[in-house]
Design a protein around this motif. Structure first.
Motif, PDB file in Angstrom:
ATOM      1  N   LYS A   1       0.792  -1.170   0.043  1.00 52.96           N
ATOM      2  CA  LYS A   1      -0.130  -0.026  -0.015  1.00 52.96           C
ATOM      3  C   LYS A   1       0.820   1.206  -0.071  1.00 52.96           C
ATOM      4  CE  LYS A   1      -3.865   2.160   2.601  1.00 52.96           C
ATOM      5  NZ  LYS A   1      -4.752   2.148   3.734  1.00 52.96           N
ATOM      6  N   GLU A   2       1.880   1.462   0.774  1.00 50.81           N
ATOM      7  CA  GLU A   2       2.838   2.365   1.099  1.00 50.81           C
ATOM      8  C   GLU A   2       3.385   2.881  -0.209  1.00 50.81           C
ATOM      9  OE1 GLU A   2       4.919   2.659   4.512  1.00 50.81           O
ATOM     10  OE2 GLU A   2       3.276   2.385   5.775  1.00 50.81           O
TER      11      GLU A   2
ATOM     12  N   LEU B   1       4.134   5.814  -5.106  1.00 48.21           N
ATOM     13  CA  LEU B   1       4.448   6.061  -6.708  1.00 48.21           C
ATOM     14  C   LEU B   1       3.479   6.980  -7.428  1.00 48.21           C
ATOM     15  CD1 LEU B   1       5.636   2.532  -7.749  1.00 48.21           C
ATOM     16  CD2 LEU B   1       6.803   4.542  -7.964  1.00 48.21           C
ATOM     17  N   ILE B   2       2.071   6.908  -6.823  1.00 51.49           N
ATOM     18  CA  ILE B   2       1.080   7.480  -7.414  1.00 51.49           C
ATOM     19  C   ILE B   2       1.291   8.986  -7.159  1.00 51.49           C
ATOM     20  CG2 ILE B   2      -1.355   8.370  -7.016  1.00 51.49           C
ATOM     21  CD1 ILE B   2      -1.960   5.424  -6.263  1.00 51.49           C
ATOM     22  N   VAL B   3       1.816   9.461  -5.894  1.00 43.82           N
ATOM     23  CA  VAL B   3       2.271  10.834  -5.669  1.00 43.82           C
ATOM     24  C   VAL B   3       3.368  11.479  -6.749  1.00 43.82           C
ATOM     25  CG1 VAL B   3       3.254  12.217  -3.948  1.00 43.82           C
ATOM     26  CG2 VAL B   3       1.476  10.764  -3.259  1.00 43.82           C
TER      27      VAL B   3
ATOM     28  N   LYS C   1       8.363  19.589  -2.157  1.00 40.83           N
ATOM     29  CA  LYS C   1       7.130  20.333  -1.543  1.00 40.83           C
ATOM     30  C   LYS C   1       6.090  19.806  -2.441  1.00 40.83           C
ATOM     31  CE  LYS C   1       9.938  24.311  -0.090  1.00 40.83           C
ATOM     32  NZ  LYS C   1      10.262  25.863  -0.512  1.00 40.83           N
ATOM     33  N   ILE C   2       6.092  19.870  -3.986  1.00 43.40           N
ATOM     34  CA  ILE C   2       4.876  19.383  -4.448  1.00 43.40           C
ATOM     35  C   ILE C   2       4.564  18.140  -4.103  1.00 43.40           C
ATOM     36  CG2 ILE C   2       4.197  18.646  -6.825  1.00 43.40           C
ATOM     37  CD1 ILE C   2       4.261  21.710  -6.806  1.00 43.40           C
ATOM     38  N   LYS C   3       5.380  17.167  -3.848  1.00 42.77           N
ATOM     39  CA  LYS C   3       4.709  15.939  -3.338  1.00 42.77           C
ATOM     40  C   LYS C   3       4.200  15.883  -2.140  1.00 42.77           C
ATOM     41  CE  LYS C   3       7.709  12.134  -3.853  1.00 42.77           C
ATOM     42  NZ  LYS C   3       8.997  11.574  -3.767  1.00 42.77           N
ATOM     43  N   ASP C   4       4.715  16.588  -1.211  1.00 44.00           N
ATOM     44  CA  ASP C   4       4.036  17.145   0.179  1.00 44.00           C
ATOM     45  C   ASP C   4       2.477  17.435  -0.226  1.00 44.00           C
ATOM     46  OD1 ASP C   4       6.225  16.180   1.726  1.00 44.00           O
ATOM     47  OD2 ASP C   4       7.069  17.994   2.021  1.00 44.00           O
ATOM     48  N   LYS C   5       2.427  18.327  -0.777  1.00 43.56           N
ATOM     49  CA  LYS C   5       1.051  18.954  -1.174  1.00 43.56           C
ATOM     50  C   LYS C   5       0.175  17.842  -1.971  1.00 43.56           C
ATOM     51  CE  LYS C   5       2.327  23.844  -1.800  1.00 43.56           C
ATOM     52  NZ  LYS C   5       2.421  25.220  -2.511  1.00 43.56           N
ATOM     53  N   VAL C   6       0.725  17.100  -2.935  1.00 41.16           N
ATOM     54  CA  VAL C   6      -0.064  15.941  -3.322  1.00 41.16           C
ATOM     55  C   VAL C   6      -0.673  15.125  -2.079  1.00 41.16           C
ATOM     56  CG1 VAL C   6      -0.371  14.371  -5.053  1.00 41.16           C
ATOM     57  CG2 VAL C   6       0.727  16.247  -5.569  1.00 41.16           C
TER      58      VAL C   6
ATOM     59  N   ARG D   1      -4.369   3.987  -9.665  1.00 43.62           N
ATOM     60  CA  ARG D   1      -4.251   3.164  -8.497  1.00 43.62           C
ATOM     61  C   ARG D   1      -3.996   1.687  -9.214  1.00 43.62           C
ATOM     62  NH1 ARG D   1      -6.737   5.038  -4.674  1.00 43.62           N
ATOM     63  NH2 ARG D   1      -5.016   5.603  -3.457  1.00 43.62           N
ATOM     64  N   HIS D   2      -4.728   1.653 -10.447  1.00 49.62           N
ATOM     65  CA  HIS D   2      -4.760   0.195 -11.081  1.00 49.62           C
ATOM     66  C   HIS D   2      -3.509   0.382 -11.811  1.00 49.62           C
ATOM     67  CE1 HIS D   2      -6.021  -3.050 -13.609  1.00 49.62           C
ATOM     68  NE2 HIS D   2      -5.695  -2.442 -14.499  1.00 49.62           N
ATOM     69  N   ASP D   3      -3.162   1.088 -12.602  1.00 44.96           N
ATOM     70  CA  ASP D   3      -1.946   1.134 -13.477  1.00 44.96           C
ATOM     71  C   ASP D   3      -0.832   1.000 -12.256  1.00 44.96           C
ATOM     72  OD1 ASP D   3      -3.195   1.728 -15.448  1.00 44.96           O
ATOM     73  OD2 ASP D   3      -1.784   3.372 -16.185  1.00 44.96           O
ATOM     74  N   VAL D   4      -0.641   1.545 -11.451  1.00 47.47           N
ATOM     75  CA  VAL D   4       0.668   1.608 -10.478  1.00 47.47           C
ATOM     76  C   VAL D   4       0.696   0.073  -9.819  1.00 47.47           C
ATOM     77  CG1 VAL D   4       1.740   2.172  -8.423  1.00 47.47           C
ATOM     78  CG2 VAL D   4       0.786   3.866  -9.994  1.00 47.47           C
ATOM     79  N   SER D   5      -0.481  -0.267  -9.314  1.00 47.43           N
ATOM     80  CA  SER D   5      -0.627  -1.957  -8.803  1.00 47.43           C
ATOM     81  C   SER D   5      -0.141  -2.695  -9.805  1.00 47.43           C
ATOM     82  CB  SER D   5      -1.836  -2.058  -8.461  1.00 47.43           C
ATOM     83  OG  SER D   5      -2.589  -0.971  -7.227  1.00 47.43           O
TER      84      SER D   5
END
Length: 445
Positions: free
Chosen positions: A123-124, A129-131, A160-165, A227-231
């Motif tokens: 999950k993590e 990877l989505i972020v 910073k962008i990743k934190d916001k997402v 989520r589907h693509d990354v999974s």
């Protein structure tokens, strides 16, 4: 609660007691059968092959808990479980579902179960990877050959962008995201293997592997869409399918409801229904043990546990063909629900229908309160309604409660911020006509 696989029969029954009132003998029979499936997997391989499941026939009126006992017990043990209705199947050669499709459905359920477990384990990693993919869309990569200072500045901005997402601060912002084009899909589980191969060949022609499509959506939507693509990129789907196939074969549970509907019985005039006997004969090799071909590979049904259930009001277990009767050596008879059972279902089950309605109306800021005597009256009138018309067990509570709460549900917005108290008199007023009038009682099945 400890891991489901480690639960003893006593612990399984105790868990079921939170959701189903009474029926101790049936709970005990199911709990032992499921524990034996776990025990079998602990012994040496040569003995494993010799230990076959003891299939169960559950006999009892509708609404007394047959399906719920089997479903919840299998769920708590983490076994693949599907429920099918015997009356939906037809004899080979007739239009309708063939009995082999229930095994293919079990395999699909098992693979989905394993896939969800793997997603939970990763999950993590999946979320990160989505972020990252969304952040790269918001802040494209630097061209090659830039200075070290620029690279450091970019790394800080990217973080910073990743934190916001991650914190959902940018959820409403729209972006264009690239997704793998979903392949054409159909209900292949219910098709013969040769037809599945033709269908999959057509898919390869019309859907190129790796083909992508660009879509505009909010970042919140993109998180879900990715989520589907990354999974799929992270998970070993071949392993998932292998494990799903294995788990279906070794631990799968198929619950066949309405088995009494295909019991042959003698019709008026002394004739029997040959199509029902045909379905039974088609079921026989699957329950005895055979190999079924699925789109994920062949599966042996030797060690799948079959639980059949029926009310047997118009027929009896002996109306099933003798060979099929012999494949269900264990019998569990369930009792009809008493008035006291109805009351306990309302007050003692973990997710009782009363709690459900209170939660639903709390959404509109209505505090729904039932007086103890009101619940007693509700149980009493529901029980009487079952006696006066068809006995549909605990399902009667759904219809009577709906009738009692019809006005408050309809006008909930007018009671916002208020407490609405249900009294014994209110219940009597709402239900007495239905109990007195047999035709009306039948109408609210």
């Amino acid at each position: 609660m400890k891991d489901g696989m480690d639960l003893t029969p006593q612990e399984i029954v105790a868990y079921l007691d939170d959701y189903i009132i009474g029926q101790h003998e049936a709970k005990k029979t199911i709990a032992i059968a499921l524990r034996n499936r776990w025990r079998r997997l602990q012994v040496s391989a040569d003995i494993q092959e010799e230990i076959t499941p003891k299939n169960i026939l559950m006999i009892g009126s509708t609404g007394v808990g047959k399906t719920e006992i089997a479903r919840r017990a299998a769920k708590v043990k983490g076994f693949p479980f599907i429920k099918v209705e015997a009356s939906k199947y037809t004899e080979v050669g007739f239009v309708g579902r063939d009995v082999e499709s229930m095994v293919r459905d079990l395999v699909a359920t098992s693979i989905h179960l394993v896939e969800n477990e793997e997603k939970e384990k990763n999950k993590e990693k999946i979320e990160e990877l989505i972020v990252e993919r969304i952040a790269k869309k918001l802040l494209p990569a630097l061209p090659s050959g830039v200075s070290a200072d620029k690279k450091q500045e970019y790394a800080l901005s990217f973080a910073k962008i990743k934190d916001k997402v991650r914190s959902n601060a940018l959820d409403q912002q729209k972006i264009e995201i690239e997704l793998h084009k979903k392949h054409l899909e159909g209900d292949f589980n219910n098709m013969p293997p040769e037809i599945v191969k033709v269908q999959e060949s057509l898919i390869k022609v019309f859907n190129k592997e790796g083909e992508k499509v660009t879509k505009e959506m909010t970042i919140k939507e993109a998180k879900e869409a990715l989520r589907h693509d990354v999974s799929q990129a992270i998970l070993d789907m071949e392993m998932v399918q292998r494990e799903g196939l294995k788990r279906a074969a070794q631990s799968g549970v198929i619950f066949i409801d309405e088995i009494d509907k295909i019991a042959v019985g003698v019709k008026e005039g002394g004739r029997q229904d040959p199509s029902k006997e045909g379905v039974q004969r088609d079921l026989l090799p699957i329950i005895e043990g055979s190999t079924i071909h699925t789109k994920y590979g062949p599966i042996s049904t030797d060690h799948i546990l079959f639980i059949a259930a029926g009310a047997f009001h118009l027929s009896k277990p002996s109306d099933l063909i003798p060979e099929l009767q012999g494949r269900f050596p264990l019998r569990a008879e369930l009792e009809s629900l008493s008035e006291e059972s109805m009351y306990k279902i309302l007050t003692q089950t973990k997710t009782s229908i009363i709690k459900q309605y209170q939660a639903l109306l709390a959404v509109e800021d209505v505090d729904l309160v039932f007086e103890p005597e009101a619940l007693r009256e509700l149980a009493k009138l529901s029980y009487l309604a079952n006696q006066n018309a068809e006995d549909i067990g605990a399902r009667r509570l759904h219809t009577t409660i709906e009738k009692v709460l019809e006005d408050i549900s309809f006008s909930a917005s007018e009671y916002k911020g208020e407490r609405f108290q249900i009294t014994k008199e209110y219940v009597s007023q709402r239900l007495q006509n239905l109990v007195d009038n047999v035709d009306a009682t039948r109408f609210i099945l």
